[in-house]
Design a protein around this motif. Structure first.
Motif, PDB file in Angstrom:
ATOM      1  N   ASN A 327      32.975  39.273  -4.556  1.00  9.66           N
ATOM      2  CA  ASN A 327      32.333  39.428  -6.708  1.00  9.66           C
ATOM      3  C   ASN A 327      32.846  40.515  -7.484  1.00  9.66           C
ATOM      4  N   GLY A 328      33.488  40.116  -8.608  1.00  9.46           N
ATOM      5  CA  GLY A 328      33.917  41.587  -9.661  1.00  9.46           C
ATOM      6  C   GLY A 328      32.763  41.020 -10.460  1.00  9.46           C
ATOM      7  N   ILE A 329      32.273  41.972 -11.382  1.00 10.32           N
ATOM      8  CA  ILE A 329      31.818  42.041 -12.477  1.00 10.32           C
ATOM      9  C   ILE A 329      31.642  42.707 -13.332  1.00 10.32           C
ATOM     10  N   THR A 330      31.639  42.814 -14.253  1.00 12.26           N
ATOM     11  CA  THR A 330      32.786  43.563 -15.502  1.00 12.26           C
ATOM     12  C   THR A 330      31.355  43.456 -16.525  1.00 12.26           C
ATOM     13  N   LYS A 331      30.462  44.708 -17.238  1.00 13.60           N
ATOM     14  CA  LYS A 331      29.661  44.164 -17.476  1.00 13.60           C
ATOM     15  C   LYS A 331      29.420  45.037 -19.225  1.00 13.60           C
ATOM     16  N   ILE A 332      29.842  44.738 -20.048  1.00  5.49           N
ATOM     17  CA  ILE A 332      30.244  45.425 -21.433  1.00  5.49           C
ATOM     18  C   ILE A 332      29.364  45.019 -22.240  1.00  5.49           C
ATOM     19  N   GLU A 333      28.385  46.082 -22.815  1.00  7.53           N
ATOM     20  CA  GLU A 333      27.458  46.071 -23.023  1.00  7.53           C
ATOM     21  C   GLU A 333      27.416  45.718 -24.973  1.00  7.53           C
ATOM     22  N   LYS A 334      26.081  45.473 -25.286  1.00  5.13           N
ATOM     23  CA  LYS A 334      26.274  45.951 -26.819  1.00  5.13           C
ATOM     24  C   LYS A 334      26.118  47.528 -27.103  1.00  5.13           C
TER      25      LYS A 334
END
Length: 432
Positions: A327-334
């Motif tokens: 699993n690869g998760i990239t989370k870019i927040e506001k």
């Protein structure tokens, strides 16, 4: 809601171990809070992997062994991980005991604190308390709660402001014996504009029904650089759970190099939180699945700071009837403007019965960013095989060359030669 839990230790055993190690009162309180939470929390919910029938809690946590006077007295499986001629800046833990520890005068003169966790709790308790459990909470799920209750060693590494360590420090964690547990907590603090390299290995001796449940917390100050490399080569008799998390300040840099070479069932979660402007994260992971083992490996980056950048690369080789979930998760927040997150998961299949799932995920709440992902699951390129065979190389040797070439760019990044060589040996062993 309470859940069924039948532990082989209780509050009395925890308190006795804590007092024997002269831990401060606040740490014992965290242990007992973890024990209580373990009876109330569920196991983590993992993508396409159920662990409710795995061994998560049937262990005896505080098995101890006497210290040794030299590295030559360590178990052979540990000696293979270290430089026997230069044992400086080394910690070796077996189950619940620190068997060997040595640190150089150079690090002490620089103000670096490199110590077993139990020692740091006694001698630097307030400093440890400031950071312990701040990025991985004991109450996240049952496994973190069990870790908090039964933590039986680990490392405290503190690097003062503007100090650049010129040599890496190393830890080796061994689990051995029936129903044994190794549950180290590694706490790394790099103050502003410092630099540190930390390397650890997880190995196992003879025994059955063993568990490893480890947590790594890293705090990267402004402009600091931290590199963490970890190689896990635990046997099929060990269930392994690892949770690593770093938080990175402005202009800081965090690099993970991870070799998941276990023969048994494995859960690993590696998360970097890019809090500061222009902070960066690099994550490189390789794994080999063999036999009937199950692996669930997650790499994740959370972008909070503007102009933050991340890159994640995961490579897996699957044989036998093994199952690996990447699993690869990239989370870019506001608000994380100008962030850039890239990831790639690649699985090389060597068996029709094996299963490899590559799951790249982008979660983007900001418009002015760059993000990308790539994933592949497939077999050998026959053209590459035929090319090598046309040069007089057998098919088996050609396949091995391709596999090693597929994985070696990550192996070569390991900063300690002995660990790098051991990882290559583990690859050779697992690939038959």
């Amino acid at each position: 809601m309470s859940v069924d839990i039948q532990l082989r230790f209780d509050a009395e055993a925890i308190t006795e171990f804590s007092r024997a190690n002269q831990e401060p009162a606040w740490f014992l309180e965290k242990r007992l809070a973890g024990l209580k939470a373990a009876g109330e929390l569920q196991l983590p919910v993992l993508e396409k992997t159920k662990i409710d029938k795995w061994n998560t809690q049937q262990f005896v946590p505080f098995q101890t062994s006497p210290q040794v006077a030299s590295v030559q007295e360590l178990d052979e499986v540990v000696q293979g991980q270290i430089n026997l001629d230069n044992a400086n800046n080394l910690l070796v833990q077996k189950n619940a005991s620190t068997l060997f520890f040595a640190t150089s005068d150079e690090l002490k003169q620089q103000g670096v604190i490199f110590a077993p966790l139990h020692t740091a709790l006694r001698e630097h308790g307030e400093l440890v308390q400031k950071y312990f459990g701040q990025v991985v909470g004991y109450d996240e799920h049952k496994l973190t709660a069990l870790h908090a209750a039964a933590v039986n060693g680990g490392v405290f590494l503190y690097v003062p402001k503007n100090v650049e360590m010129t040599v890496p420090v190393q830890a080796v964690f061994e689990v051995a014996g029936d129903d044994a547990l190794v549950s180290p907590h590694v706490l790394i603090v790099a103050e502003a504009h410092s630099k540190v390299v930390y390397v650890d290995s997880f190995v196992s001796g003879e025994g059955s029904n063993m568990v490893a449940n480890s947590i790594v917390e890293v705090f990267v100050g402004a402009g600091a650089s931290v590199q963490v490399a970890s190689v896990r080569s635990l046997s099929a008799d060990v269930h392994d759970y690892s949770f690593r998390r770093a938080t990175v300040d402005r202009d800081g840099s965090m690099e993970w190099i991870l070799g998941e070479m276990n023969d048994g069932n494995t859960v690993a979660n590696n998360t970097t939180i890019l809090k500061g402007q222009a902070s960066t994260a690099e994550t490189k992971t390789i794994s080999v699945g063999t036999g009937s083992q199950r692996q669930n490996l997650t790499s994740q980056v959370q972008h909070i700071g503007t102009h933050s950048e991340s890159n994640m690369v995961s490579k897996a080789v699957m044989t036998g009837e093994a199952v690996s979930i990447l699993n690869g998760i990239t989370k870019i927040e506001k608000g994380a403007e100008k962030a850039n997150g890239e990831q790639a998961e690649n699985v090389l299949m060597l068996s029709d019965k094996a299963r490899g799932d590559a799951n790249p995920i982008l979660l983007i709440d900001e418009d002015d960013v760059k993000a990308g992902h790539a994933a592949s699951v497939g077999r050998f390129s026959e053209e590459s095989i035929y090319y090598l065979m046309s040069r007089g190389i057998s098919r088996q040797a050609a396949e091995r060359l391709i596999i090693l070439g597929f994985l070696d760019p990550v192996v070569a990044e390991i900063p300690i030669e002995e660990v790098q060589n051991r990882l290559r040996q583990a690859l050779e062993r697992k690939l038959g």
